[in-house]
Motif scaffolding. Structure first.
Motif, PDB file in Angstrom:
ATOM      1  N   GLU A   1       0.828  -1.207   0.000  1.00 15.42           N
ATOM      2  CA  GLU A   1       0.000   0.000   0.000  1.00 15.42           C
ATOM      3  C   GLU A   1       0.865   1.261   0.000  1.00 15.42           C
ATOM      4  N   VAL A   2       1.969   1.240   0.740  1.00 21.91           N
ATOM      5  CA  VAL A   2       2.893   2.377   0.733  1.00 21.91           C
ATOM      6  C   VAL A   2       3.420   2.604  -0.682  1.00 21.91           C
ATOM      7  N   ILE A   3       3.843   1.532  -1.317  1.00 19.93           N
ATOM      8  CA  ILE A   3       4.398   1.636  -2.668  1.00 19.93           C
ATOM      9  C   ILE A   3       3.336   2.126  -3.646  1.00 19.93           C
ATOM     10  N   LYS A   4       2.114   1.632  -3.513  1.00 16.15           N
ATOM     11  CA  LYS A   4       1.027   2.092  -4.385  1.00 16.15           C
ATOM     12  C   LYS A   4       0.759   3.578  -4.176  1.00 16.15           C
ATOM     13  N   ARG A   5       0.796   4.019  -2.909  1.00 12.18           N
ATOM     14  CA  ARG A   5       0.506   5.418  -2.587  1.00 12.18           C
ATOM     15  C   ARG A   5       1.534   6.365  -3.196  1.00 12.18           C
ATOM     16  N   VAL A   6       2.792   5.944  -3.288  1.00  7.71           N
ATOM     17  CA  VAL A   6       3.832   6.836  -3.822  1.00  7.71           C
ATOM     18  C   VAL A   6       4.011   6.665  -5.327  1.00  7.71           C
ATOM     19  N   GLY A   7       3.184   5.843  -5.952  1.00  5.66           N
ATOM     20  CA  GLY A   7       3.217   5.744  -7.403  1.00  5.66           C
ATOM     21  C   GLY A   7       4.039   4.616  -7.973  1.00  5.66           C
ATOM     22  N   GLY A   8       4.419   3.641  -7.139  1.00  2.00           N
ATOM     23  CA  GLY A   8       5.179   2.498  -7.634  1.00  2.00           C
ATOM     24  C   GLY A   8       6.610   2.498  -7.138  1.00  2.00           C
ATOM     25  N   VAL A   9       7.198   1.310  -7.097  1.00  3.30           N
ATOM     26  CA  VAL A   9       8.546   1.183  -6.543  1.00  3.30           C
ATOM     27  C   VAL A   9       9.573   1.924  -7.392  1.00  3.30           C
ATOM     28  N   GLU A  10       9.247   2.161  -8.666  1.00  2.00           N
ATOM     29  CA  GLU A  10      10.183   2.899  -9.523  1.00  2.00           C
ATOM     30  C   GLU A  10      10.354   4.340  -9.060  1.00  2.00           C
ATOM     31  N   LYS A  11       9.434   4.838  -8.230  1.00  4.46           N
ATOM     32  CA  LYS A  11       9.573   6.182  -7.675  1.00  4.46           C
ATOM     33  C   LYS A  11      10.561   6.223  -6.506  1.00  4.46           C
ATOM     34  N   LEU A  12      10.950   5.047  -6.029  1.00  2.00           N
ATOM     35  CA  LEU A  12      11.877   4.951  -4.900  1.00  2.00           C
ATOM     36  C   LEU A  12      13.113   4.177  -5.345  1.00  2.00           C
ATOM     37  N   PRO A  13      14.017   4.806  -6.086  1.00  9.18           N
ATOM     38  CA  PRO A  13      15.203   4.095  -6.580  1.00  9.18           C
ATOM     39  C   PRO A  13      16.059   3.576  -5.436  1.00  9.18           C
ATOM     40  N   THR A  14      16.749   2.495  -5.710  1.00 13.03           N
ATOM     41  CA  THR A  14      17.588   1.846  -4.705  1.00 13.03           C
ATOM     42  C   THR A  14      18.872   2.640  -4.476  1.00 13.03           C
ATOM     43  N   TYR A  15      19.193   2.835  -3.193  1.00 15.38           N
ATOM     44  CA  TYR A  15      20.447   3.490  -2.797  1.00 15.38           C
ATOM     45  C   TYR A  15      21.142   2.626  -1.755  1.00 15.38           C
ATOM     46  N   ALA A  16      22.477   2.736  -1.709  1.00 17.12           N
ATOM     47  CA  ALA A  16      23.242   2.072  -0.655  1.00 17.12           C
ATOM     48  C   ALA A  16      22.889   2.697   0.693  1.00 17.12           C
ATOM     49  N   LEU A  17      23.082   1.944   1.771  1.00 16.63           N
ATOM     50  CA  LEU A  17      22.786   2.449   3.109  1.00 16.63           C
ATOM     51  C   LEU A  17      23.613   3.689   3.412  1.00 16.63           C
ATOM     52  N   GLN A  18      22.942   4.686   3.998  1.00 13.66           N
ATOM     53  CA  GLN A  18      23.554   5.980   4.291  1.00 13.66           C
ATOM     54  C   GLN A  18      22.714   6.648   5.375  1.00 13.66           C
ATOM     55  N   PRO A  19      23.147   7.776   5.927  1.00 15.18           N
ATOM     56  CA  PRO A  19      22.354   8.435   6.972  1.00 15.18           C
ATOM     57  C   PRO A  19      20.937   8.800   6.547  1.00 15.18           C
ATOM     58  N   ALA A  20      20.730   9.077   5.253  1.00 14.88           N
ATOM     59  CA  ALA A  20      19.403   9.458   4.763  1.00 14.88           C
ATOM     60  C   ALA A  20      18.574   8.255   4.307  1.00 14.88           C
ATOM     61  N   SER A  21      19.028   7.049   4.597  1.00 11.00           N
ATOM     62  CA  SER A  21      18.332   5.849   4.111  1.00 11.00           C
ATOM     63  C   SER A  21      16.997   5.623   4.801  1.00 11.00           C
ATOM     64  N   VAL A  22      16.055   5.108   4.038  1.00  9.22           N
ATOM     65  CA  VAL A  22      14.858   4.465   4.563  1.00  9.22           C
ATOM     66  C   VAL A  22      14.844   3.066   3.953  1.00  9.22           C
ATOM     67  N   THR A  23      14.946   2.058   4.813  1.00  9.76           N
ATOM     68  CA  THR A  23      14.994   0.667   4.347  1.00  9.76           C
ATOM     69  C   THR A  23      13.701  -0.030   4.715  1.00  9.76           C
ATOM     70  N   PHE A  24      13.020  -0.553   3.706  1.00 13.51           N
ATOM     71  CA  PHE A  24      11.775  -1.284   3.904  1.00 13.51           C
ATOM     72  C   PHE A  24      12.072  -2.774   4.043  1.00 13.51           C
ATOM     73  N   LEU A  25      11.571  -3.369   5.113  1.00  8.96           N
ATOM     74  CA  LEU A  25      11.611  -4.821   5.295  1.00  8.96           C
ATOM     75  C   LEU A  25      10.171  -5.292   5.444  1.00  8.96           C
ATOM     76  N   ALA A  26       9.700  -6.062   4.475  1.00  8.00           N
ATOM     77  CA  ALA A  26       8.310  -6.524   4.476  1.00  8.00           C
ATOM     78  C   ALA A  26       8.269  -8.030   4.703  1.00  8.00           C
ATOM     79  N   TYR A  27       7.327  -8.443   5.559  1.00 10.04           N
ATOM     80  CA  TYR A  27       7.206  -9.856   5.933  1.00 10.04           C
ATOM     81  C   TYR A  27       5.825 -10.382   5.563  1.00 10.04           C
ATOM     82  N   ASP A  28       5.790 -11.673   5.243  1.00 10.31           N
ATOM     83  CA  ASP A  28       4.526 -12.312   4.878  1.00 10.31           C
ATOM     84  C   ASP A  28       4.535 -13.733   5.414  1.00 10.31           C
TER      85      ASP A  28
END
Length: 285
Positions: A205-232
Motif C-alpha cells: 500500500e505504501v508503494i502504491k501510494r507513492v506511485g510504484g517502486v520505480e519512484k523509490l530508486p535503490t540506494y546504498a545504506l547511508q544516513p538518509a536511508s529508509v529501508t523497507f523490510l516486508a514480511y509475509d
C-alpha cells in the motif's frame, strides 16, 4: 495448541496473556493478530505478531546494519555485557527490552517515539553507531466480534464486517517516515538511517501510494536511508502445534528525500469531482 491458546487468551509470540483489548469492556483480550480479507491472504494487524521467532525482525535489521555476529541485549545492560565478553553487542531499546527512546520535537516539548533503536556497542563499551526501527501493521475497521466468538466456541470460521484501514498509510505512516527519516539524518552516529518493518500488504500500500517502486530508486545504506523490510506468511501447509512462520519477502533501501518527493507528487483526480458529486446528491446532475 491453537485451541489451548485461545481458551487461555495466550499470545504464543510472547508466551503470555494477549495484550490487545477489545474496545468493549468485559470481553477480554482480542486475541486477533491477523485478518483474512475475502480476496487476499491474511494480513498481520498486531505488531507483536511480527516479533515471532524471538524477535527475528530485529535480528534481521541488526545483520543488515551492522553485519552478522553481535548478539542483541537489552539496552541498559549492553555496556557491561560488551566489556565482560570482550566483543561488540547490539543494544536494544524498545518495549520489553530497554524502554522506548523519545525523539524530541523542535519546540523542546513532547516528542515522537521510535519503536526501536538498535545501537552497536564495541568491546570497550563505546557507542559506535545506531539505527532506528519503525514497526507498523494496520488498524481494523468494522467488527470481528462474531468471528472471534465463533473461533473461541466452536473453532468455526464465520464472515464478519471487519476491514483494514488503508487510509492510515496516507494520514500517519508516510508522514512519520518522512519526518523521522529527516531528523535521523542529522544524527552523526546514525549512519544507516531508518528501517521500516511491516507486513507485505502494508508495504504494498505504501508503494502504491507513492506511485510504484520505480519512484523509490535503490540506494546504498547511508544516513538518509529508509529501508523497507516486508514480511509475509510462509506459503506452506500449516503444521499442527506450530505458529505459522513468517518470511522476509522484501528488502528495499531508498532515501528519505526520494520518499518525500514521491509522497508529495500525488496523483490527483479529475477536476471538479466534488462539484459533480454534490450536484448528483442534489439531484441537479
Amino acid at each position: 495448541m491453537a485451541r489451548r491458546a485461545a481458551e487461555q487468551y495466550r499470545c504464543p509470540i510472547l508466551d503470555s496473556r494477549c495484550e490487545k483489548q477489545l474496545h468493549t469492556t468485559g470481553d477480554g483480550p482480542a486475541g486477533v493478530c491477523s485478518i483474512k480479507p475475502m480476496t487476499s491472504s491474511p494480513v498481520v494487524c498486531c505488531p507483536i505478531r511480527l516479533y515471532a521467532d524471538e524477535y527475528r525482525v530485529l535480528r534481521d535489521v541488526a545483520d543488515i546494519a551492522f553485519g552478522p555476529g553481535p548478539k542483541l541485549v537489552p539496552g541498559g545492560s549492553a555496556v557491561p555485557v560488551a566489556m565482560r565478553d570482550g566483543r561488540p553487542v547490539v543494544a536494544v531499546f524498545g518495549k520489553r527490552w530497554g524502554g522506548e527512546l523519545r525523539v524530541p520535537k523542535k519546540s523542546g516539548t513532547g516528542g515522537y517515539w521510535v519503536d526501536w533503536v538498535l545501537a552497536l556497542v564495541n568491546e570497550r563499551g563505546d557507542l559506535e553507531e545506531f539505527v532506528a526501527v519503525e514497526v507498523q501493521t494496520i488498524d481494523t475497521t468494522g467488527n470481528y466480534k462474531n468471528g472471534r466468538r465463533a473461533l473461541l466456541d466452536t473453532r468455526e470460521v464465520v464472515k464478519t464486517t471487519v476491514g483494514l484501514n488503508w487510509e492510515n498509510v496516507n494520514k500517519r505512516i508516510l508522514p512519520q517516515l518522512v519526518y523521522k527519516g529527516q531528523l535521523l539524518q542529522r544524527e552523526s552516529l546514525c549512519r544507516k538511517g531508518l528501517f521500516f518493518v511491516a507486513p507485505r500488504a502494508v508495504y504494498n500500500e505504501v508503494i502504491k501510494r507513492v506511485g510504484g517502486v520505480e519512484k523509490l530508486p535503490t540506494y546504498a545504506l547511508q544516513p538518509a536511508s529508509v529501508t523497507f523490510l516486508a514480511y509475509d506468511y510462509l506459503q506452506r501447509e500449516p503444521v499442527d502445534g506450530d505458529v505459522a512462520p513468517l518470511e522476509r519477502a522484501v528488502q528495499h533501501s531508498t532515501t528519505v528525500y526520494k520518499l518525500q518527493e514521491a509522497f508529495n507528487n500525488v496523483q490527483l483526480t479529475d477536476a471538479d469531482v466534488y462539484t459533480h458529486a454534490i450536484l448528483d446528491g442534489l439531484g441537479l446532475a
